[in-house]
Design a protein around this motif. Structure first.
Motif, short mmCIF file in Angstrom:
data_model
loop_
_atom_site.label_atom_id
_atom_site.label_comp_id
_atom_site.label_asym_id
_atom_site.label_seq_id
_atom_site.Cartn_x
_atom_site.Cartn_y
_atom_site.Cartn_z
N THR A 2 0.84 -1.20 0.00
CA THR A 2 0.00 0.00 0.00
C THR A 2 0.87 1.24 0.00
O THR A 2 1.87 1.31 0.69
CB THR A 2 -0.91 0.01 1.25
N LYS A 3 0.48 2.23 -0.79
CA LYS A 3 1.21 3.49 -0.84
C LYS A 3 0.62 4.46 0.18
O LYS A 3 -0.58 4.72 0.17
CB LYS A 3 1.17 4.06 -2.24
N LEU A 4 1.48 4.98 1.05
CA LEU A 4 1.05 5.84 2.14
C LEU A 4 0.99 7.29 1.69
O LEU A 4 1.94 7.80 1.08
CB LEU A 4 2.03 5.68 3.30
N GLY A 19 -9.96 10.79 2.25
CA GLY A 19 -10.06 9.46 2.84
C GLY A 19 -10.96 8.55 2.04
O GLY A 19 -10.63 7.38 1.79
N GLY A 23 -8.66 6.34 -0.04
CA GLY A 23 -8.78 5.11 0.71
C GLY A 23 -9.57 4.07 -0.07
O GLY A 23 -9.22 2.90 -0.10
N TYR A 27 -5.27 3.30 -1.32
CA TYR A 27 -4.14 3.99 -0.69
C TYR A 27 -4.34 4.02 0.82
O TYR A 27 -5.47 4.00 1.31
CB TYR A 27 -4.02 5.43 -1.20
N GLU A 28 -3.24 4.10 1.57
CA GLU A 28 -3.29 4.28 3.01
C GLU A 28 -3.19 5.77 3.28
O GLU A 28 -2.18 6.40 2.98
CB GLU A 28 -2.12 3.55 3.68
N VAL A 29 -4.27 6.36 3.82
CA VAL A 29 -4.35 7.81 3.98
C VAL A 29 -4.31 8.19 5.46
O VAL A 29 -5.07 7.66 6.27
CB VAL A 29 -5.65 8.37 3.34
N HIS A 30 -3.42 9.12 5.80
CA HIS A 30 -3.30 9.64 7.17
C HIS A 30 -3.60 11.13 7.15
O HIS A 30 -3.42 11.80 6.13
CB HIS A 30 -1.89 9.40 7.71
N SER A 123 -2.54 2.38 -6.46
CA SER A 123 -2.24 1.83 -5.12
C SER A 123 -1.76 0.39 -5.20
O SER A 123 -1.91 -0.29 -6.15
CB SER A 123 -3.46 1.92 -4.24
#
Length: 123
Positions: A2-4, A19, A23, A27-30, A123
Motif C-alpha cells: 500500500t502506498k502511504l 479518505g 482510501g 491507498y493508506e491515507v493519514h 495503489s
C-alpha cells in the motif's frame, strides 16, 4: 504494498473526501490538521506523497514544504498542493516548487485521484 499518503489540511471535510476517494482506491491515507502536526507526521511516517494546503494554522503550508525539503528523504517524496489560492501566487511565494503538482480547491474526486495516480501510480 500500500502506498502511504499524508494529507495536511485544517479542513476536516477535505480529509473526509481524500479518505473516501484515496482510501477507496486502496491507498493508506493519514491526516494532519495543522502544519506542526503535519511536519511531525511527515518525519514519522515518511509518506510516498504529501498533500498540502497552503493556508492553515501553525505556520502554513509553505513552512511545511520548506521543512520537508530539508529532510533526508524530502527530495524523493512527492508533494501535491491542494489549495484555493491561485497557482501563480503559490509558485511565487514558495521557492523551489517547480516540480510540485498544484490542484485548485475544490476539485472533483476523479481529478484528485488522477493527480495522485500520476504522481505515485496506482495503489
Amino acid at each position: 504494498m500500500t502506498k502511504l499518503i499524508l494529507v495536511i489540511d485544517d479542513d476536516r471535510e477535505v480529509h473526509r473526501i481524500f479518505g473516501a476517494v484515496l482510501g477507496g482506491a486502496g491507498y493508506e491515507v493519514h491526516a494532519a490538521f495543522d502544519s506542526m502536526q503535519g511536519t511531525m507526521m511527515v518525519r514519522q511516517l515518511k509518506p510516498r506523497l504529501t498533500i498540502l494546503d497552503i493556508r492553515m494554522p501553525a505556520g502554513g503550508g509553505g513552512a511545511v514544504y520548506d521543512r520537508i525539503q530539508n529532510l533526508s528523504f524530502g527530495a524523493t517524496m512527492q508533494v501535491l498542493i491542494y489549495s484555493a489560492m491561485p497557482e501563480a501566487q503559490i509558485r511565487s511565494m514558495i521557492e523551489g516548487i517547480e516540480n510540485v503538482r498544484v490542484v485548485s480547491k475544490p476539485a472533483a474526486p476523479a481529478a484528485l485521484l488522477q493527480a495522485v495516480q500520476e504522481l505515485i501510480g496506482p495503489s
